[in-house]
Design an enzyme around this catalytic site. Structure first.
Site, PDB file in Angstrom:
ATOM      1  N   HIS A   1       0.849  -1.191   0.000  1.00  0.00           N
ATOM      2  CA  HIS A   1       0.000   0.000   0.000  1.00  0.00           C
ATOM      3  C   HIS A   1       0.882   1.236   0.000  1.00  0.00           C
ATOM      4  O   HIS A   1       1.802   1.354   0.819  1.00  0.00           O
ATOM      5  CB  HIS A   1      -0.931   0.029   1.205  1.00  0.00           C
ATOM      6  CG  HIS A   1      -1.889   1.188   1.181  1.00  0.00           C
ATOM      7  ND1 HIS A   1      -3.011   1.185   0.371  1.00  0.00           N
ATOM      8  CD2 HIS A   1      -1.884   2.391   1.799  1.00  0.00           C
ATOM      9  CE1 HIS A   1      -3.659   2.335   0.511  1.00  0.00           C
ATOM     10  NE2 HIS A   1      -2.980   3.093   1.371  1.00  0.00           N
ATOM     11  N   SER A   2       0.604   2.172  -0.920  1.00  0.00           N
ATOM     12  CA  SER A   2       1.344   3.420  -1.042  1.00  0.00           C
ATOM     13  C   SER A   2       2.829   3.108  -1.223  1.00  0.00           C
ATOM     14  O   SER A   2       3.197   2.430  -2.173  1.00  0.00           O
ATOM     15  CB  SER A   2       1.057   4.301   0.174  1.00  0.00           C
ATOM     16  OG  SER A   2       1.455   5.634  -0.063  1.00  0.00           O
ATOM     17  N   MET A   3       3.708   3.573  -0.334  1.00  0.00           N
ATOM     18  CA  MET A   3       5.127   3.259  -0.487  1.00  0.00           C
ATOM     19  C   MET A   3       5.358   1.761  -0.610  1.00  0.00           C
ATOM     20  O   MET A   3       6.261   1.313  -1.345  1.00  0.00           O
ATOM     21  CB  MET A   3       5.921   3.801   0.711  1.00  0.00           C
ATOM     22  CG  MET A   3       7.421   3.520   0.624  1.00  0.00           C
ATOM     23  SD  MET A   3       8.377   4.050   2.077  1.00  0.00           S
ATOM     24  CE  MET A   3       7.954   2.752   3.250  1.00  0.00           C
TER      25      MET A   3
ATOM     26  N   THR B   1       3.623  -0.363  -2.171  1.00  0.00           N
ATOM     27  CA  THR B   1       3.430  -0.777  -3.561  1.00  0.00           C
ATOM     28  C   THR B   1       4.693  -0.529  -4.366  1.00  0.00           C
ATOM     29  O   THR B   1       5.122  -1.378  -5.163  1.00  0.00           O
ATOM     30  CB  THR B   1       2.252  -0.013  -4.189  1.00  0.00           C
ATOM     31  OG1 THR B   1       1.037  -0.433  -3.561  1.00  0.00           O
ATOM     32  CG2 THR B   1       2.138  -0.293  -5.681  1.00  0.00           C
TER      33      THR B   1
ATOM     34  N   SER C   1      -1.784  -1.166  -4.266  1.00  0.00           N
ATOM     35  CA  SER C   1      -2.834  -0.452  -3.553  1.00  0.00           C
ATOM     36  C   SER C   1      -2.385   0.968  -3.208  1.00  0.00           C
ATOM     37  O   SER C   1      -1.299   1.179  -2.654  1.00  0.00           O
ATOM     38  CB  SER C   1      -3.179  -1.219  -2.266  1.00  0.00           C
ATOM     39  OG  SER C   1      -4.102  -0.526  -1.467  1.00  0.00           O
TER      40      SER C   1
END
Length: 260
Positions: free
Chosen positions: A95-97, A99, A123
């Site tokens: 998720h975010s970083m 990803t 994500s």
């Protein structure tokens, strides 16, 4: 009694791998986060999916270790640390970083070890070849930087009200944002495994273009999902996220067993 293996690898906080786990799901946290955000996932996913939350340095049980600010160095060390566990089917969720980390890790494993995940979940992060839609803040003075972090709504307000805790977290937050905001995409061949992109409607940096752009990074199956919620829909819409993850990996397992 079920035999349980608990990893002692400091990169894998409380990763439990059982004989029933037919695919290992390595989960990568967002900037300023920690592996504990995935603590409930194993309870809510089928036992055939072994959840392995990845813990980066500079937080929780690794608080005294220096944070990475160079993504390439992080990926090299992370690949070496996880390699012993990649002897069975595995998948990535970030998720975010997280990803970005999982994407570059997948490319590194392909290049150096001829290994690949069975699936990747991207994500809360734009397709990496597209410009970052957010404004860079990692270089700003402390107060301005923290205000930028606050607007993302991912950090409990109590932390911002406790200056001692905030000062402790500041180096980790700044290092993580440096990783993301100094990233420079390098063109490579698309990946040859399935990819699922997930975004939140109310994320200020979200756009359908940024989500659908992930399609360019796989030669295999691609799906996208848009959920209610801001950048941290991974928490507010956890059940929906887990439904997507669970059904996708169960479909893979069914195909792997030759069912259907």
């Amino acid at each position: 009694m079920q035999k349980m293996y608990v990893s002692q690898n400091r990169w894998l906080l409380s990763a439990k791998m059982t004989a029933e786990a037919e695919v290992l799901l390595f989960c990568f946290h967002y900037a300023g986060g920690h592996a504990g955000i995935y603590r409930d996932w194993q309870k809510k996913l089928p036992v055939q999916i072994g959840v392995c939350p990845v813990q980066l340095p500079g937080r929780s049980n690794r608080f005294l270790e220096p944070c990475y600010t160079d993504l390439s160095v992080m990926i090299r060390d992370l690949a070496e640390a996880l390699l012993p566990y990649l002897n069975r089917p595995f998948a990535f969720f970030g998720h975010s970083m997280g990803t970005l980390v999982s994407f570059e890790l997948a490319r590194y494993l392909r290049k150096h070890y001829n290994l690949k995940p069975q699936h990747m979940f991207a994500s809360g992060y734009h397709a990496p070849h597209l410009p970052d839609p957010g404004e860079a803040i990692h270089h700003l003075p402390d107060q301005e930087f923290l205000e930028g972090v606050r607007t993302m709504n991912g950090t409990p307000k109590e932390i911002f009200e406790d200056k001692e805790i905030l000062n402790m977290l500041l180096p980790t937050l700044r290092a993580d944002f440096t990783i993301c905001e100094t990233y420079r995409y390098q063109d490579e061949e698309p990946l040859d495994f399935g990819l699922t992109a997930i975004g939140g409607w109310q994320d200020p940096d979200f756009s359908v273009t940024h989500l659908e752009g992930w399609k360019d990074h796989t030669n295999a199956s691609f799906q996208s999902h848009i959920l209610e919620g801001d950048h941290f829909f991974i928490h507010s819409q956890q059940d929906q996220v887990l439904t997507i993850v669970g059904s996708t990996l169960q479909n893979y397992l069914a195909g792997y067993r030759g069912i259907g």
